[in-house]
Every structure is written in C-alpha cells, then in structure tokens.
Motif scaffolding. Structure first.
Motif, mmCIF file in Angstrom:
data_model
loop_
_atom_site.group_PDB
_atom_site.id
_atom_site.type_symbol
_atom_site.label_atom_id
_atom_site.label_comp_id
_atom_site.label_asym_id
_atom_site.label_seq_id
_atom_site.Cartn_x
_atom_site.Cartn_y
_atom_site.Cartn_z
ATOM 1 N N HIS A 35 -4.395 9.663 11.288
ATOM 2 C CA HIS A 35 -3.418 9.442 12.664
ATOM 3 C C HIS A 35 -3.883 9.368 14.005
ATOM 4 O O HIS A 35 -3.692 8.575 14.674
ATOM 5 C CB HIS A 35 -2.437 10.566 12.443
ATOM 6 C CG HIS A 35 -1.516 10.454 13.398
ATOM 7 N ND1 HIS A 35 -0.133 9.587 13.311
ATOM 8 C CD2 HIS A 35 -0.892 11.022 14.542
ATOM 9 C CE1 HIS A 35 0.608 9.613 14.327
ATOM 10 N NE2 HIS A 35 0.227 10.488 15.075
ATOM 11 N N CYS A 82 -6.250 4.605 4.061
ATOM 12 C CA CYS A 82 -5.732 4.431 5.686
ATOM 13 C C CYS A 82 -6.362 5.453 6.521
ATOM 14 O O CYS A 82 -7.152 6.477 6.193
ATOM 15 C CB CYS A 82 -4.280 5.195 5.371
ATOM 16 S SG CYS A 82 -3.192 3.797 4.526
ATOM 17 N N CYS A 95 -2.342 -3.426 5.869
ATOM 18 C CA CYS A 95 -1.633 -2.139 5.115
ATOM 19 C C CYS A 95 -0.175 -2.058 5.843
ATOM 20 O O CYS A 95 -0.189 -1.658 7.178
ATOM 21 C CB CYS A 95 -2.433 -1.233 5.498
ATOM 22 S SG CYS A 95 -1.754 0.516 5.057
ATOM 23 N N CYS A 127 0.486 1.463 7.704
ATOM 24 C CA CYS A 127 -0.434 1.735 8.994
ATOM 25 C C CYS A 127 0.286 0.595 10.105
ATOM 26 O O CYS A 127 0.162 1.034 11.174
ATOM 27 C CB CYS A 127 -1.734 1.383 8.829
ATOM 28 S SG CYS A 127 -2.479 2.668 7.776
ATOM 29 N N HIS A 140 -7.963 -2.804 9.016
ATOM 30 C CA HIS A 140 -7.326 -2.174 7.867
ATOM 31 C C HIS A 140 -5.640 -2.585 8.277
ATOM 32 O O HIS A 140 -4.883 -2.849 7.335
ATOM 33 C CB HIS A 140 -7.543 -0.819 7.921
ATOM 34 C CG HIS A 140 -6.650 -0.006 6.977
ATOM 35 N ND1 HIS A 140 -6.878 0.268 5.647
ATOM 36 C CD2 HIS A 140 -5.529 0.704 7.294
ATOM 37 C CE1 HIS A 140 -5.862 0.766 5.345
ATOM 38 N NE2 HIS A 140 -4.804 1.244 5.970
ATOM 39 N N ILE A 141 -5.192 -2.331 9.443
ATOM 40 C CA ILE A 141 -3.664 -2.441 9.630
ATOM 41 C C ILE A 141 -3.241 -3.867 9.323
ATOM 42 O O ILE A 141 -2.161 -4.047 8.538
ATOM 43 C CB ILE A 141 -3.544 -2.295 11.318
ATOM 44 C CG1 ILE A 141 -3.508 -0.888 11.359
ATOM 45 C CG2 ILE A 141 -2.181 -2.598 11.440
ATOM 46 C CD1 ILE A 141 -3.865 -0.374 12.866
ATOM 47 N N ASN A 159 0.694 -1.331 -0.159
ATOM 48 C CA ASN A 159 0.055 0.011 0.088
ATOM 49 C C ASN A 159 0.828 1.218 -0.080
ATOM 50 O O ASN A 159 0.740 2.038 0.864
ATOM 51 C CB ASN A 159 -0.715 -0.035 1.198
ATOM 52 C CG ASN A 159 -1.980 1.066 1.070
ATOM 53 O OD1 ASN A 159 -2.323 1.683 -0.013
ATOM 54 N ND2 ASN A 159 -2.876 1.204 2.189
ATOM 55 N N ARG A 172 -1.046 4.552 0.362
ATOM 56 C CA ARG A 172 -1.940 4.836 1.570
ATOM 57 C C ARG A 172 -3.393 5.070 1.556
ATOM 58 O O ARG A 172 -3.857 5.586 1.782
ATOM 59 C CB ARG A 172 -1.459 5.843 2.482
ATOM 60 C CG ARG A 172 0.221 5.719 2.694
ATOM 61 C CD ARG A 172 0.608 5.600 4.152
ATOM 62 N NE ARG A 172 -0.161 5.365 5.144
ATOM 63 C CZ ARG A 172 0.110 5.693 6.523
ATOM 64 N NH1 ARG A 172 1.377 6.210 6.677
ATOM 65 N NH2 ARG A 172 -0.609 5.081 7.562
#
Length: 71
Positions: free
Chosen positions: A30, A27, A55, A58, A51-52, A21, A24
């Motif tokens: 933050h 994502c 990815c 991340c 998601h993490i 990714n 990003r």
C-alpha cells in the motif's frame, strides 16, 4: 469531460477487462501506491506503475488515493 478524463476512463475499462487480478497476485504494498499517488517518484515507482497498468485492483486503489491527495 475533458480529454484527460476520457483517456483515464478508457484505460480503466481496458485494465478491468484484460487484467482483473482478483487475488491481487504480485501487487505492491500500500505504501508504494501511496507514494506514487503523492508524486513521490523514483525508479521503484516505475515498476509499481508498470504493475498498475496490468492490475485492476491496484489501478482502482491508485485512482482513489489520487482523488484523496488532489488539492
């Protein structure tokens, strides 16, 4: 190394290999990663965690944040 470190290292290798990714895409912000790293969890955090797992950037950011928040 302990088993937990070995497991995290293995997961990290897989995420980097299969889900780089570089742009990003999709994502979370933050602050979502910061809250997850600090252990402030709720249902949206489950989505961030999902998601993490797919990815690498991340994953790396969360790992860095967790290192900074460990006592």
């Amino acid at each position: 190394m302990d088993w937990e470190t070995d497991l995290i290292d293995a997961l990290e290798a897989i995420v980097h290999r299969d889900f780089p990714n570089p742009h990003r895409i999709g994502c979370p912000v933050h602050d979502s990663l910061t809250h997850l790293a600090a252990g402030i969890g709720d249902a949206p955090s489950a989505l961030v965690l999902a998601h993490i797992r797919r990815c690498a950037p991340c994953f790396d950011e969360l790992k860095e944040l967790r290192t900074k928040t460990k006592p």
